[in-house]
Write a protein that holds these residues in place. Structure first.
Motif, PDB file in Angstrom:
ATOM      1  N   SER A  52     -22.778 -31.249  61.132  1.00 52.75           N
ATOM      2  CA  SER A  52     -23.588 -32.678  60.652  1.00 52.75           C
ATOM      3  C   SER A  52     -24.980 -32.378  59.844  1.00 52.75           C
ATOM      4  O   SER A  52     -25.944 -32.790  60.764  1.00 52.75           O
ATOM      5  CB  SER A  52     -23.672 -33.542  61.903  1.00 52.75           C
ATOM      6  OG  SER A  52     -22.310 -33.788  62.374  1.00 52.75           O
ATOM      7  N   PRO A  53     -25.168 -31.717  59.101  1.00 51.46           N
ATOM      8  CA  PRO A  53     -26.472 -31.403  58.438  1.00 51.46           C
ATOM      9  C   PRO A  53     -27.444 -32.642  57.988  1.00 51.46           C
ATOM     10  O   PRO A  53     -28.304 -32.665  58.291  1.00 51.46           O
ATOM     11  CB  PRO A  53     -26.092 -30.425  57.189  1.00 51.46           C
ATOM     12  CG  PRO A  53     -24.867 -31.037  56.802  1.00 51.46           C
ATOM     13  CD  PRO A  53     -23.873 -31.187  58.166  1.00 51.46           C
ATOM     14  N   HIS A  54     -26.555 -33.742  57.922  1.00 51.64           N
ATOM     15  CA  HIS A  54     -27.385 -34.887  57.408  1.00 51.64           C
ATOM     16  C   HIS A  54     -28.208 -35.468  58.696  1.00 51.64           C
ATOM     17  O   HIS A  54     -29.294 -35.867  58.494  1.00 51.64           O
ATOM     18  CB  HIS A  54     -26.413 -35.997  56.895  1.00 51.64           C
ATOM     19  CG  HIS A  54     -25.431 -36.354  57.901  1.00 51.64           C
ATOM     20  ND1 HIS A  54     -24.157 -35.463  58.022  1.00 51.64           N
ATOM     21  CD2 HIS A  54     -25.166 -37.443  58.524  1.00 51.64           C
ATOM     22  CE1 HIS A  54     -23.291 -36.173  58.833  1.00 51.64           C
ATOM     23  NE2 HIS A  54     -23.960 -37.316  59.240  1.00 51.64           N
ATOM     24  N   LEU A  55     -27.614 -35.314  59.940  1.00 52.74           N
ATOM     25  CA  LEU A  55     -28.107 -35.834  60.880  1.00 52.74           C
ATOM     26  C   LEU A  55     -29.382 -34.948  61.451  1.00 52.74           C
ATOM     27  O   LEU A  55     -30.418 -35.248  61.917  1.00 52.74           O
ATOM     28  CB  LEU A  55     -27.208 -35.973  62.359  1.00 52.74           C
ATOM     29  CG  LEU A  55     -26.088 -37.122  62.079  1.00 52.74           C
ATOM     30  CD1 LEU A  55     -25.149 -37.208  63.287  1.00 52.74           C
ATOM     31  CD2 LEU A  55     -26.896 -38.583  62.065  1.00 52.74           C
ATOM     32  N   ARG A  56     -29.022 -33.643  61.425  1.00 55.09           N
ATOM     33  CA  ARG A  56     -30.062 -32.554  61.539  1.00 55.09           C
ATOM     34  C   ARG A  56     -31.259 -32.664  60.695  1.00 55.09           C
ATOM     35  O   ARG A  56     -32.304 -32.755  61.209  1.00 55.09           O
ATOM     36  CB  ARG A  56     -29.380 -31.080  61.544  1.00 55.09           C
ATOM     37  CG  ARG A  56     -30.517 -30.035  61.905  1.00 55.09           C
ATOM     38  CD  ARG A  56     -29.719 -28.849  61.715  1.00 55.09           C
ATOM     39  NE  ARG A  56     -30.698 -27.742  62.681  1.00 55.09           N
ATOM     40  CZ  ARG A  56     -31.515 -27.118  61.999  1.00 55.09           C
ATOM     41  NH1 ARG A  56     -31.955 -27.423  60.561  1.00 55.09           N
ATOM     42  NH2 ARG A  56     -32.027 -26.329  62.731  1.00 55.09           N
TER      43      ARG A  56
END
Length: 612
Positions: A52-56
């Protein structure tokens, strides 16, 4: 995307370089889709297995923007895209998939199963946006939904002075009227970032908002990728500058109907479109004869006898031989050059108009209306003013990121603390009479020192635990060893902020965070004044301290010995003797110089014997 071609390269000379403090205490509108698209691609390229790179990304960058840069972000998400933009997205997708035959056919609606292909293709991205919105709401950030384009609502917020800048890479923001646009923001870099002001662009390029809309129509935009064949950014800029901002869109409509406008400076009405139009000035008359020797008007034979008026003005008795590349500046030659340049410009204008008139449905009135629409608010976001930045819900944040990113609770609390401390200091600065605790557990203790990061000074603030209901040490909030396997995931593109450290001394266990100096002074003026006084007194005592002798060693109070005395004091006594070195050196007959010392012994050995 925004305006097609290399429009950003055209704007780069007019960018201002701003530093860390530029956004402090300012409101900024953030195009959320821009962050997700740009940085998810970068993270997936470097770490394809990232979870989940978008949340990170949203978590770390929001904390850095709010705490380190001191800004008040307002996040804007896209609404329902216009049919034109939906069609342009489909064309871009088909081109990226090498399905150019489908692009040529330009289908109005392409379906996959029971749903449109564009909606099915954007299903994953829509899910990313929704998850990021949930995270931002937990962090207490205001989130707005645009009627259609996010950059359009960002620009409207800028026009109505609700925000001071817009963060987006979509150059369409200028077409919607944004006053200040930040294209790329790197919070963990000491390098300044580019900030574009609409006033600087208008003054530098000499074009205004409607003229930039005309450029977008000619070179392509988010709603029509093709534009006009043969038009690049430079050519489009040259064309639109022939007309004023008020009339440029109307002139484009006339050109598309086959009417070629009069060249600027012509007297009379516009000329009808024809294959070989005539010009107002016609062809220039034949030029009078010029001397082949000096190049001025006249006859060479006559100039050999009497100098012409042009050469005679220089005081010469005869004409001067013309130099290589000579150009006559007489009235007739200047007029002829102007006429040639004019014919060249008119020919270029006619060719450009022919290209425009060959396009069907140009200019598209719907695209112009999209850019000139005044209201871009979604009905669900109309009552969002005034903006509110709420307190972070830590427990919900821990549960949310633990579920989606599988992070340890201590790791989440550690990285969320800079945002909590910034919120706490702002609350103390505005409401000093209230007794507040950081994270409901820590209270302000003192200022430890000053730390400079990326050329900017910060206060190192000590926080002491005030409530011991859960744990008796600071490791409840901070655990340096927990979640260490996530260090490999740290990247520059994620803008991971600085985390607090633990300080253990005689007074107990403290958390140490880096805070803005002005914010700490506003929240705790007495502590800041006390720290400044102590710092000044230390510097004063240091300046009054007597300086030691230059020849004295900083670690020794003894006087430096000469080289002779040094060798006498350090060289060990010969074997078999225990004579005192000082007594031996004081006796004039303790040593005898050999008779043949100068002839037989080398110089280096003689020097050693002299100090023996």
């Amino acid at each position: 995307m925004g305006i097609g071609g290399n429009f950003w390269d055209l704007l780069k000379p007019y960018a201002r370089l701003e530093g860390v403090d530029f956004l402090r205490n300012k409101r900024v509108a953030v195009d959320l889709s821009f962050w997700i698209v740009q940085h998810c691609a970068a993270i997936h390229a470097r770490s394809p297995r990232a979870l989940s790179p978008h949340l990170r990304l949203i978590f770390f960058r929001t904390i850095a923007l709010f705490s380190k840069l001191g800004a008040f972000p307002v996040f804007v998400i896209d609404g329902e895209p216009s049919p034109l933009k939906d069609q342009a997205r489909m064309e871009r997708f088909l081109r990226g998939s090498c399905l150019e035959f489908a692009v040529l056919s330009k289908p109005s609606v392409t379906t996959v199963g029971d749903a449109p292909a564009t909606k099915q293709r954007n299903h994953v991205f829509t899910k990313y946006v929704q998850e990021c919105v949930e995270l931002l709401q937990i962090l207490g950030m205001p989130v707005l939904k645009a009627q259609s384009e996010a950059e359009a609502l960002c620009a409207q917020l800028s026009i109505e002075c609700h925000v001071d800048a817009c963060i987006t890479s979509d150059s369409d923001a200028f077409l919607f009227g944004a006053k200040c646009v930040i294209k790329c923001l790197r919070t963990n870099s000491k390098e300044p970032y580019e900030c574009y002001y609409l006033s600087d662009i208008q003054a530098g390029l000499g074009v205004k908002r409607k003229q930039m809309i005309a450029i977008a129509l000619l070179v392509g935009n988010d709603h029509c990728m093709n534009g006009v064949s043969g038009f690049g950014v430079e050519t489009a800029l040259r064309f639109v500058k022939l007309f004023s901002d008020e009339e440029v869109l109307e002139r484009l409509s006339e050109v598309s109907e086959g009417i070629i406008p009069a060249f600027p400076g012509d007297v009379g009405s516009s000329m009808d479109h024809a294959d070989e139009p005539t010009f107002n000035g016609g062809l220039s008359c034949a030029r009078s004869s010029h001397c082949s020797h000096c190049g001025h008007p006249g006859n060479k034979k006559a100039h050999l006898q009497v100098a012409c008026e042009y050469c005679g003005n220089n005081g010469s008795e005869i004409c001067i031989m013309k130099s290589t590349g000579f150009k006559c500046n007489c009235h007739e030659c200047n007029k002829d050059r102007i006429a040639k340049e004019r014919r060249k410009q008119e020919n270029w204008l006619i060719k450009a108009c022919k290209k425009i008139s060959a396009e069907q449905n140009f200019p598209d009135k719907d695209i112009i209306n999209i850019y000139l629409t005044v209201n871009h608010w979604h009905e669900s976001a109309i009552h969002s003013l005034p903006f509110k930045w709420d307190k972070v819900n830590v427990e919900d944040l821990v549960d949310y990121l633990t579920f989606h990113l599988h992070w340890e609770p201590s790791y989440i609390r550690k990285h969320a603390l800079p945002m909590l401390s910034t919120t706490f200091l702002r609350a103390m600065a505005s409401r000093p009479e209230e007794v507040l605790l950081l994270y409901d557990q820590y209270k302000f203790h003192s200022i430890k020192g000053v730390k400079t990061r990326h050329g900017h000074p910060y206060y190192l603030v000590k926080w002491k635990k005030a409530i011991y209901s859960l744990e008796n040490n600071a490791h409840y909030l901070i655990n340096e060893n927990s979640n260490s396997d996530l260090d490999d995931e740290s990247m520059d593109v994620a803008d991971e902020p600085d985390v607090p450290t633990i300080l253990v001394d005689e007074g107990g266990c403290f958390l140490v965070t880096e805070e803005n100096m002005e914010l700490v002074q506003a929240a705790f003026p007495k502590a800041a004044a006390k720290f400044c006084e102590e710092k000044q007194s230390k510097e004063k005592r240091k300046s009054l301290k007597p300086k030691s002798d230059k020849n004295e060693s900083p670690k020794s109070s003894r006087v430096q010995l000469s080289i002779t005395e040094f060798y006498r004091s350090t060289k060990p006594a010969p074997h078999g003797t225990q004579k005192d070195v000082q007594g031996e050196s004081s006796s004039p007959r303790s040593k005898k110089r050999p008779a043949n010392l100068d002839q037989e012994i080398p110089k280096s050995v003689r020097r050693r014997l002299l100090f023996d």
